[in-house]
Scaffold this motif. Sequence first.
Motif, short mmCIF file in Angstrom:
data_model
loop_
_atom_site.label_atom_id
_atom_site.label_comp_id
_atom_site.label_asym_id
_atom_site.label_seq_id
_atom_site.Cartn_x
_atom_site.Cartn_y
_atom_site.Cartn_z
N TRP A 1 -9.45 11.98 2.16
CA TRP A 1 -8.48 10.92 1.93
C TRP A 1 -7.08 11.41 2.25
O TRP A 1 -6.69 12.49 1.83
CB TRP A 1 -8.50 10.48 0.46
CG TRP A 1 -9.74 9.77 0.07
CD1 TRP A 1 -10.76 10.25 -0.70
CD2 TRP A 1 -10.11 8.44 0.44
NE1 TRP A 1 -11.74 9.31 -0.84
CE2 TRP A 1 -11.37 8.18 -0.15
CE3 TRP A 1 -9.50 7.45 1.20
CZ2 TRP A 1 -12.02 6.97 0.00
CZ3 TRP A 1 -10.16 6.24 1.35
CH2 TRP A 1 -11.41 6.01 0.76
N ARG A 2 -6.32 10.60 2.98
CA ARG A 2 -4.90 10.90 3.16
C ARG A 2 -4.22 10.75 1.80
O ARG A 2 -4.47 9.80 1.08
CB ARG A 2 -4.25 9.92 4.14
CG ARG A 2 -4.67 10.16 5.57
CD ARG A 2 -4.09 9.10 6.49
NE ARG A 2 -2.66 9.25 6.62
CZ ARG A 2 -1.87 8.30 7.15
NH1 ARG A 2 -2.36 7.16 7.56
NH2 ARG A 2 -0.56 8.51 7.26
N PRO B 1 -3.85 8.66 -3.33
CA PRO B 1 -4.47 8.37 -2.03
C PRO B 1 -3.86 7.13 -1.38
O PRO B 1 -3.30 6.28 -2.06
CB PRO B 1 -5.94 8.14 -2.38
CG PRO B 1 -5.95 7.77 -3.82
CD PRO B 1 -4.75 8.41 -4.44
N GLU B 2 -4.01 7.03 -0.07
CA GLU B 2 -3.36 5.97 0.69
C GLU B 2 -3.80 4.57 0.31
O GLU B 2 -3.09 3.61 0.54
CB GLU B 2 -3.59 6.17 2.19
CG GLU B 2 -5.03 6.00 2.63
CD GLU B 2 -5.21 6.11 4.14
OE1 GLU B 2 -4.33 5.66 4.87
OE2 GLU B 2 -6.23 6.64 4.57
N TYR B 3 -5.00 4.41 -0.25
CA TYR B 3 -5.51 3.07 -0.50
C TYR B 3 -4.98 2.44 -1.79
O TYR B 3 -5.29 1.31 -2.09
CB TYR B 3 -7.05 3.06 -0.50
CG TYR B 3 -7.67 3.97 -1.54
CD1 TYR B 3 -7.82 3.55 -2.86
CD2 TYR B 3 -8.11 5.24 -1.19
CE1 TYR B 3 -8.39 4.38 -3.81
CE2 TYR B 3 -8.68 6.07 -2.14
CZ TYR B 3 -8.82 5.64 -3.43
OH TYR B 3 -9.38 6.47 -4.37
N LEU B 4 -4.19 3.17 -2.59
CA LEU B 4 -3.63 2.59 -3.81
C LEU B 4 -2.53 1.59 -3.47
O LEU B 4 -1.82 1.74 -2.50
CB LEU B 4 -3.05 3.68 -4.71
CG LEU B 4 -4.05 4.54 -5.47
CD1 LEU B 4 -3.33 5.48 -6.43
CD2 LEU B 4 -5.05 3.70 -6.25
N TYR B 5 -2.41 0.56 -4.31
CA TYR B 5 -1.39 -0.47 -4.13
C TYR B 5 -0.46 -0.46 -5.33
O TYR B 5 -0.87 -0.19 -6.45
CB TYR B 5 -2.04 -1.85 -4.01
CG TYR B 5 -2.75 -2.07 -2.70
CD1 TYR B 5 -2.10 -2.69 -1.65
CD2 TYR B 5 -4.05 -1.65 -2.51
CE1 TYR B 5 -2.74 -2.90 -0.43
CE2 TYR B 5 -4.70 -1.84 -1.31
CZ TYR B 5 -4.04 -2.47 -0.27
OH TYR B 5 -4.67 -2.66 0.92
N GLN C 1 0.85 -1.18 0.00
CA GLN C 1 0.00 0.00 0.00
C GLN C 1 0.89 1.24 0.00
O GLN C 1 1.94 1.27 0.65
CB GLN C 1 -0.89 -0.02 1.25
CG GLN C 1 -2.12 0.83 1.11
CD GLN C 1 -3.13 0.57 2.21
OE1 GLN C 1 -2.92 -0.28 3.07
NE2 GLN C 1 -4.21 1.31 2.20
N LYS D 1 0.87 4.05 1.43
CA LYS D 1 1.22 4.70 2.70
C LYS D 1 2.34 3.97 3.43
O LYS D 1 2.94 4.52 4.34
CB LYS D 1 0.00 4.83 3.60
CG LYS D 1 -0.57 3.53 4.13
CD LYS D 1 -1.76 3.81 5.03
CE LYS D 1 -2.41 2.54 5.53
NZ LYS D 1 -3.57 2.83 6.38
#
Length: 100
Positions: free
Chosen positions: A62-63, A85-89, A34, A36
């Motif tokens: 969104w962070r 955004p933090e949720y991207l992988y 992830q 982040k």
Amino acid sequence: MSQRLAKQLKTHPRAHVVNQDGRDRTGTMRYHAQVKYLAVGDTLAGFGKVLEWSEIDAVDGWRMFRMVTEHPQYYPVETNVFNVPEYLYYGITALAEQGE
């Protein structure tokens, strides 16, 4: 490359940030992390090393993170700077060694 990462995951202090993501068409394991949890020096599939990484101002709750990579990508223009955004992988091929 994933063989090197598999070996690294047994001993690396940040190994917990990497998850298995199935296999590619040749049967080689794939791994992702992830955004982040990425750090400067990590190597991403297709992007090369992460040269800069920092959290920026939130957008719509969104962070958000700013990442500068070694190799440019086409999204939709050629760039190596990403605000995501933090949720991207991202597919990951190596973690930065300690002290980098």
